[in-house]
Design a protein around this motif. Structure first.
Motif, PDB file in Angstrom:
ATOM      1  N   UNK A  34       1.020  -1.308   0.072  1.00  0.00           N
ATOM      2  CA  UNK A  34       0.021   0.006   0.095  1.00  0.00           C
ATOM      3  C   UNK A  34       0.790   1.257   0.172  1.00  0.00           C
ATOM      4  N   UNK A  35       1.876   1.166   0.808  1.00  0.00           N
ATOM      5  CA  UNK A  35       2.852   2.356   0.660  1.00  0.00           C
ATOM      6  C   UNK A  35       3.489   2.683  -0.497  1.00  0.00           C
ATOM      7  N   UNK A  36       3.795   1.712  -1.257  1.00  0.00           N
ATOM      8  CA  UNK A  36       4.599   1.731  -2.459  1.00  0.00           C
ATOM      9  C   UNK A  36       3.430   2.102  -3.624  1.00  0.00           C
ATOM     10  N   UNK A  37       2.278   1.649  -3.487  1.00  0.00           N
ATOM     11  CA  UNK A  37       1.424   1.934  -4.669  1.00  0.00           C
ATOM     12  C   UNK A  37       0.573   3.232  -4.480  1.00  0.00           C
ATOM     13  N   UNK A  38       0.432   3.596  -3.160  1.00  0.00           N
ATOM     14  CA  UNK A  38      -0.556   4.820  -2.706  1.00  0.00           C
ATOM     15  C   UNK A  38       0.157   5.514  -1.656  1.00  0.00           C
ATOM     16  N   UNK A  39       1.165   6.202  -1.880  1.00  0.00           N
ATOM     17  CA  UNK A  39       1.878   6.808  -0.690  1.00  0.00           C
ATOM     18  C   UNK A  39       0.972   8.051  -0.653  1.00  0.00           C
ATOM     19  N   UNK A  40       0.586   8.402   0.576  1.00  0.00           N
ATOM     20  CA  UNK A  40      -0.426   9.712   0.735  1.00  0.00           C
ATOM     21  C   UNK A  40       0.243  10.512   1.814  1.00  0.00           C
ATOM     22  N   UNK A  41       1.319  10.414   1.861  1.00  0.00           N
ATOM     23  CA  UNK A  41       2.119  11.906   2.612  1.00  0.00           C
ATOM     24  C   UNK A  41       3.252  12.282   1.652  1.00  0.00           C
ATOM     25  N   UNK A  42       3.285  13.451   1.617  1.00  0.00           N
ATOM     26  CA  UNK A  42       4.265  14.299   0.829  1.00  0.00           C
ATOM     27  C   UNK A  42       5.848  13.782   1.100  1.00  0.00           C
ATOM     28  N   UNK A  43       5.950  13.322   2.443  1.00  0.00           N
ATOM     29  CA  UNK A  43       7.348  13.045   2.939  1.00  0.00           C
ATOM     30  C   UNK A  43       7.677  11.514   2.246  1.00  0.00           C
ATOM     31  N   UNK A  44       6.560  10.496   2.511  1.00  0.00           N
ATOM     32  CA  UNK A  44       6.855   9.470   1.931  1.00  0.00           C
ATOM     33  C   UNK A  44       7.148   9.333   0.121  1.00  0.00           C
ATOM     34  N   UNK A  45       6.336  10.069  -0.399  1.00  0.00           N
ATOM     35  CA  UNK A  45       6.323  10.555  -1.782  1.00  0.00           C
ATOM     36  C   UNK A  45       7.694  10.711  -2.163  1.00  0.00           C
ATOM     37  N   UNK A  46       8.270  11.715  -1.388  1.00  0.00           N
ATOM     38  CA  UNK A  46       9.547  12.168  -1.847  1.00  0.00           C
ATOM     39  C   UNK A  46      10.580  11.164  -1.505  1.00  0.00           C
ATOM     40  N   UNK A  47      10.449  10.323  -0.457  1.00  0.00           N
ATOM     41  CA  UNK A  47      11.457   9.422  -0.277  1.00  0.00           C
ATOM     42  C   UNK A  47      11.350   8.306  -1.476  1.00  0.00           C
ATOM     43  N   UNK A  48       9.957   8.021  -2.014  1.00  0.00           N
ATOM     44  CA  UNK A  48       9.890   7.072  -3.200  1.00  0.00           C
ATOM     45  C   UNK A  48      10.328   7.848  -4.264  1.00  0.00           C
ATOM     46  N   UNK A  49      10.335   8.944  -4.694  1.00  0.00           N
ATOM     47  CA  UNK A  49      10.874   9.729  -5.779  1.00  0.00           C
ATOM     48  C   UNK A  49      12.399   9.867  -5.952  1.00  0.00           C
ATOM     49  N   UNK A  50      12.952   9.567  -4.383  1.00  0.00           N
ATOM     50  CA  UNK A  50      14.342   9.767  -4.530  1.00  0.00           C
ATOM     51  C   UNK A  50      15.058   8.429  -4.801  1.00  0.00           C
ATOM     52  N   UNK A  51      14.233   7.439  -5.052  1.00  0.00           N
ATOM     53  CA  UNK A  51      14.779   6.071  -5.032  1.00  0.00           C
ATOM     54  C   UNK A  51      15.176   5.642  -6.597  1.00  0.00           C
ATOM     55  N   UNK A  52      16.508   5.473  -7.208  1.00  0.00           N
ATOM     56  CA  UNK A  52      16.813   5.135  -8.466  1.00  0.00           C
ATOM     57  C   UNK A  52      16.167   3.801  -8.930  1.00  0.00           C
ATOM     58  N   UNK A  53      15.666   3.707 -10.069  1.00  0.00           N
ATOM     59  CA  UNK A  53      15.088   2.569 -10.523  1.00  0.00           C
ATOM     60  C   UNK A  53      15.864   1.957 -11.819  1.00  0.00           C
ATOM     61  N   UNK A  54      15.837   0.650 -12.093  1.00  0.00           N
ATOM     62  CA  UNK A  54      16.742   0.038 -13.286  1.00  0.00           C
ATOM     63  C   UNK A  54      15.815   0.190 -14.378  1.00  0.00           C
ATOM     64  N   UNK A  55      14.612   0.150 -14.477  1.00  0.00           N
ATOM     65  CA  UNK A  55      13.586   0.284 -15.425  1.00  0.00           C
ATOM     66  C   UNK A  55      13.598   1.532 -15.941  1.00  0.00           C
TER      67      UNK A  55
END
Length: 335
Positions: A243-264
């Motif tokens: 749920x956290x990965x699919x539907x982050x609902x706090x701007x801080x969590x959203x920011x943490x996810x956006x800062x993660x590099x992805x191989x795809x």
């Protein structure tokens, strides 16, 4: 249905310094079920490690002090038991894998002695039984030639091997709960994966619950069932890892996810870091602590402190705008 093993209720740990009161942990609440793996994530300085040390009653006093809350473990409030009782619980029913094994292991004692000491104290084993069990544990965590390695000292082991020894010590008394505080921070990437897989396999084998404290969201996605996100000493979002990965609902969590590099992703796509720095815990801003760094801030955020609000099954968020953010897709979301 799994039973609740640990219940943390309104835990507050403050540090009383000459500059003021540092509210390192400021009223956090969560539960851990039997056999469950819970991840606590956030930036450095958000209170993750202090919260873990508080559970084990290892906060240095002074300047630190647990000023409020309950820590119910197997129906017993750990904040109310005396020091002798806590020593019988610590390392026996609850164990901890610390962030830096070289500073956690005693440099003047052999690895074997550091493991057998716990077994003799908590399991009432004699020296022969304890040594036999220690050799079994060292072999179990993947260290070759276990019998002779028990005679070695910490400096004779690599960083990954020292962390394996820490895991062996944590598992020695078959604890109900293991707290792993950034267990792979000082290790290279390939060793990190080995250590995490080892911990997961052994936890499943023994039916042990785990709390993994980390800033690595890749760890969260692979190993945790539920996630607690902390910021400035408070919990600002909780939910299942999916749920956290699919539907982050706090701007801080959203920011943490956006800062993660992805191989795809295309290589030219740049990461989107969170602007600014965490707040001074001695002088927190009014309203939401994340407001000065938040791209979605509005007037209410700077005036009223949000509380955790339930907006779906087992998903809570402390954000006044969570309904607007819910479902927002990020570059780090999983399909």
């Amino acid at each position: 249905m799994a039973r609740t093993l640990l219940e943390v209720d309104n835990l507050k740990t403050h540090f009383f310094t000459s500059d003021g009161v540092v509210k390192a942990v400021d009223g956090i609440s969560y539960t851990v079920d039997e056999g469950e793996t819970l991840a606590i994530v956030g930036e450095s300085g958000c209170g993750k490690s202090v919260s873990a040390l508080s559970l084990m009653r290892l906060v240095a006093d002074p300047p630190g002090k647990i000023v409020d809350g309950r820590v119910m473990f197997e129906g017993q409030d750990l904040l109310q038991v005396d020091n002798a009782e806590m020593r019988s619980i610590r390392g026996n029913r609850m164990a901890m894998v610390f962030q830096e094994p070289m500073t956690s292991l005693n440099p003047v004692l052999t690895i074997g002695r550091q493991i057998t000491e716990t077994l003799e104290l908590h399991q009432n084993m004699n020296k022969s039984q304890a040594r036999e069990r220690a050799e079994e544990l060292v072999r179990m965590v993947g260290i070759a030639d276990a019998g002779s390695r028990l005679k070695d000292y910490p400096h004779q082991f690599s960083g990954g091997m020292r962390q394996r020894v820490m895991i062996a010590m944590a598992l020695s008394c078959n604890p109900r709960l293991i707290i792993a505080d950034e267990p792979t921070t000082a290790l290279d990437v390939t060793i990190q994966a080995q250590i995490l897989e080892l911990m997961q396999d052994l936890a499943q084998q023994f039916g042990t619950a785990m709390i993994i404290i980390t800033h690595n969201l890749g760890v969260v996605a692979r190993y945790a069932q539920r996630v607690v996100v902390m910021y400035a000493g408070k919990i600002i979002e909780t939910g299942t890892a999916q749920e956290i990965y699919r539907n982050p609902s706090h701007p801080y969590t959203l920011g943490l996810l956006k800062s993660v590099p992805r191989l795809d992703e295309v290589r030219k796509v740049s990461l989107d870091p969170i602007e600014g720095l965490p707040p001074d815990l001695v002088d927190l801003p009014p309203g939401c602590s994340f407001a000065p760094r938040c791209p979605y801030v509005y007037e209410r955020c700077t005036q009223e402190t949000p509380v955790l609000m339930v907006h779906s099954d087992a998903h809570t968020t402390a954000c006044w705008r969570h309904e607007e953010l819910q479902g927002l897709k990020t570059a780090a979301s999983v399909s």
